[in-house]
Design a protein around this motif. Structure first.
Motif, mmCIF file in Angstrom:
data_model
loop_
_atom_site.group_PDB
_atom_site.id
_atom_site.type_symbol
_atom_site.label_atom_id
_atom_site.label_comp_id
_atom_site.label_asym_id
_atom_site.label_seq_id
_atom_site.Cartn_x
_atom_site.Cartn_y
_atom_site.Cartn_z
ATOM 1 N N MET A 32 16.754 -24.105 22.173
ATOM 2 C CA MET A 32 15.462 -23.743 22.780
ATOM 3 C C MET A 32 14.373 -23.755 21.491
ATOM 4 N N ALA A 33 13.354 -23.980 21.509
ATOM 5 C CA ALA A 33 12.424 -23.664 20.458
ATOM 6 C C ALA A 33 12.230 -22.499 20.165
ATOM 7 N N SER A 87 37.438 -27.046 37.432
ATOM 8 C CA SER A 87 38.417 -27.304 36.535
ATOM 9 C C SER A 87 38.007 -27.297 35.291
ATOM 10 N N GLY A 88 38.048 -26.646 34.134
ATOM 11 C CA GLY A 88 37.500 -26.585 32.837
ATOM 12 C C GLY A 88 36.181 -25.766 32.789
ATOM 13 N N PHE A 89 35.504 -25.801 31.656
ATOM 14 C CA PHE A 89 34.678 -24.815 31.569
ATOM 15 C C PHE A 89 33.306 -25.099 32.266
ATOM 16 N N ARG A 90 32.787 -26.102 32.083
ATOM 17 C CA ARG A 90 31.648 -26.472 32.790
ATOM 18 C C ARG A 90 31.731 -26.219 34.139
ATOM 19 N N PRO A 91 32.785 -26.950 34.894
ATOM 20 C CA PRO A 91 32.602 -26.735 36.449
ATOM 21 C C PRO A 91 32.788 -25.275 36.814
ATOM 22 N N ARG A 98 27.086 -19.939 40.675
ATOM 23 C CA ARG A 98 26.613 -20.112 42.477
ATOM 24 C C ARG A 98 27.011 -18.861 43.035
ATOM 25 N N ILE A 99 28.066 -18.178 42.497
ATOM 26 C CA ILE A 99 28.427 -16.998 43.257
ATOM 27 C C ILE A 99 27.507 -15.910 43.108
ATOM 28 N N GLY A 100 26.968 -15.984 41.446
ATOM 29 C CA GLY A 100 25.850 -14.894 41.500
ATOM 30 C C GLY A 100 25.917 -14.212 40.226
ATOM 31 N N TYR A 101 27.141 -14.525 39.395
ATOM 32 C CA TYR A 101 27.185 -13.872 38.157
ATOM 33 C C TYR A 101 26.231 -14.287 37.167
ATOM 34 N N LYS A 102 25.968 -13.337 36.105
ATOM 35 C CA LYS A 102 24.809 -13.641 35.249
ATOM 36 C C LYS A 102 25.418 -13.476 33.749
ATOM 37 N N GLN A 103 26.480 -12.596 33.705
ATOM 38 C CA GLN A 103 27.278 -12.453 32.234
ATOM 39 C C GLN A 103 28.665 -13.151 32.353
ATOM 40 N N VAL A 104 29.020 -13.727 31.310
ATOM 41 C CA VAL A 104 30.561 -13.960 31.227
ATOM 42 C C VAL A 104 31.137 -13.430 29.805
ATOM 43 N N GLU A 105 32.199 -13.113 29.793
ATOM 44 C CA GLU A 105 33.050 -12.796 28.432
ATOM 45 C C GLU A 105 34.107 -13.644 28.338
ATOM 46 N N PHE A 106 33.977 -14.345 27.246
ATOM 47 C CA PHE A 106 35.162 -15.372 26.810
ATOM 48 C C PHE A 106 36.349 -14.771 26.638
ATOM 49 N N ALA A 107 37.553 -15.412 26.715
ATOM 50 C CA ALA A 107 38.652 -14.843 26.376
ATOM 51 C C ALA A 107 39.421 -16.069 25.623
ATOM 52 N N GLY A 108 38.821 -16.656 24.482
ATOM 53 C CA GLY A 108 38.935 -17.696 23.744
ATOM 54 C C GLY A 108 38.509 -19.073 24.195
ATOM 55 N N TYR A 109 38.335 -20.115 23.643
ATOM 56 C CA TYR A 109 37.611 -21.067 23.911
ATOM 57 C C TYR A 109 38.255 -22.462 24.230
ATOM 58 N N ALA A 110 39.733 -22.153 24.816
ATOM 59 C CA ALA A 110 40.622 -23.411 25.184
ATOM 60 C C ALA A 110 40.564 -23.702 26.828
ATOM 61 N N GLN A 111 40.610 -25.000 26.958
ATOM 62 C CA GLN A 111 40.781 -25.518 28.355
ATOM 63 C C GLN A 111 41.434 -26.669 28.151
ATOM 64 N N LEU A 134 26.114 -22.776 29.609
ATOM 65 C CA LEU A 134 25.595 -21.441 30.025
ATOM 66 C C LEU A 134 24.193 -21.618 30.269
ATOM 67 N N ASP A 135 23.230 -22.227 29.448
ATOM 68 C CA ASP A 135 21.846 -22.186 29.698
ATOM 69 C C ASP A 135 21.588 -22.749 30.954
ATOM 70 N N ASP A 136 22.249 -23.879 31.334
ATOM 71 C CA ASP A 136 21.939 -24.883 32.436
ATOM 72 C C ASP A 136 22.241 -23.977 33.715
ATOM 73 N N ASN A 137 22.957 -23.055 33.601
ATOM 74 C CA ASN A 137 23.532 -22.409 34.650
ATOM 75 C C ASN A 137 23.017 -20.987 34.816
#
Length: 380
Positions: A32-33, A87-91, A98-111, A134-137
């Motif tokens: 983002m600029a 399946s996987g982070f992006r989907p 889509r469900i409505g969540y606005k925040q996520v907390e990661f539990a590692g970065y593996a997929q 994240l930004d796209d969604n």
């Protein structure tokens, strides 16, 4: 000064010129600029403004409805080549949005290795990719159960990896960075003193990076500290003054640098399990744990919660079974309406046993939707 520290100092200087802190500036430079970030940031909310953020008696405002991705770990690690389900982070991020969540907390970065981006996104490049998704969604990363150095004093490898996690957190736009483990598994005061010293140091590093360092805890952290009475053969105390481990940790750490994420389910398990202790004089004392009271006493030290529900089952050692949010017996209406600082906290839905089996592989995301709807219904 290391390369990382030079980058952080540069970010701080440029950020101040733009009216942003380091975290906001680093987040802004991931795609983002900076000018757009300045416009979006606006003035910081006052405590009074934050307190009215919910409105209409809503206990968890829409922008504060979050989920820790551990709950849907089966979907994140699922092979996209073998399933039509997300399946996987992006989907999965798309589905949570889509469900409505606005925040996520990661539990590692593996997929799964076949998912877009590959098996591990624990890198600067991986974080930039995740930030794009994240930004796209329309999602905000709020924290992570990530790497906390095992060494103390810190060895260089651990320090370097911890700083990498701070950098990743900033790229993702997080406000907090933490872990899913207790500062120590010990019952003894001396070990908690060492843990407090370590966390104060790590907290200073996180604060310098514009982040709040937090520890997430389970029931045993609210059991009684062994800090008095006769010593055992190893010279360790065998009795308690009545203070609980995590309460002692709070008293020994700097509130400007160390925060907590209470798992409300496990705090209620502690209320069920840890009711008595042996006092210095050898007598048995009863003291029932009050999770809400601990938060009320210092509510600003709990910026995040795990909103995990439980159904009473005294046939089990924990006294509760984990169930989807809103289908259990924990009084979340009272907890969220009485904890103070309305609009400040970030509750993350979690359910350890949400993943289904072969007969219902979509269960974790189904529970995520059910739980989101129940969180949204909460009114004070």
């Amino acid at each position: 000064m290391s390369a990382y520290e030079e980058e952080m100092e540069t970010a701080g200087n440029l950020g101040r010129r733009l009216g942003l802190n380091r975290r906001q500036f680093l987040a802004a430079t991931t795609g983002m600029a900076a000018v757009a970030a300045v416009a979006a940031a606006g003035p910081l909310k006052s405590a009074a403004q934050a307190a009215t953020a919910g409105g209409n008696g809503v206990l968890v405002p829409p922008g504060k409805r979050g989920i820790i991705l551990y709950t849907v770990r089966d979907a994140i690690t699922r092979d996209p080549l073998s399933s039509n389900l997300a399946s996987g982070f992006r989907p999965v991020l798309q589905e949570l949005s889509r469900i409505g969540y606005k925040q996520v907390e990661f539990a590692g970065y593996a997929q799964h290795r076949n998912a877009e981006g590959g098996a591990s996104l624990e890198s600067v490049e991986g974080a930039r990719l995740l930030r794009t998704w994240l930004d796209d969604n329309g999602l905000e990363a709020e924290g992570n159960h990530g790497f906390i150095p095992g060494s103390w004093p810190l060895n260089q490898a651990d320090l370097d990896r911890f700083k990498l996690h701070l950098e990743i957190a900033n790229i993702l736009g997080m406000s907090h960075v933490g872990t899913g483990s207790d500062p120590t598994g010990s019952a003894y005061k001396a070990d908690w003193d060492v843990a407090a010293e370590k966390w104060n140091t790590l907290g200073e590093l996180a604060t310098a990076a514009g982040l709040k360092l937090y520890t997430h805890n389970h029931d045993v952290a609210y059991s009684f500290l062994l800090d008095s009475g006769p010593l055992d053969a190893q010279g360790r105390p065998t009795r308690s003054s009545g203070i609980r481990r995590l309460e002692y940790f709070l008293s020994q750490t700097d509130p400007a640098n160390v925060w907590l994420e209470m798992d409300i389910f496990w705090a209620h398990v502690a209320q069920y399990k840890y009711k008595t202790y042996t006092a210095p004089d050898g007598s048995t004392q009863t003291q029932v744990f009050n999770p809400l009271g601990v938060v009320q006493a210092q509510t600003m030290r709990f910026p995040l919660f795990h909103a995990k529900d439980g159904k009473i089952n005294t046939a089990t050692s924990n006294g509760y079974d984990m169930v989807p949010f809103g289908t259990g017996d924990i009084d979340y209406k009272s907890f969220f309406s009485e904890m103070g600082a309305k609009g400040y906290h970030n509750p993350m839905y979690e359910q350890d046993n949400a993943p289904g089996n072969a007969s219902n592989p979509g269960q974790s995301l189904q529970y995520a939707e059910l739980s989101y709807n129940n969180i949204a219904k909460l009114r004070g």
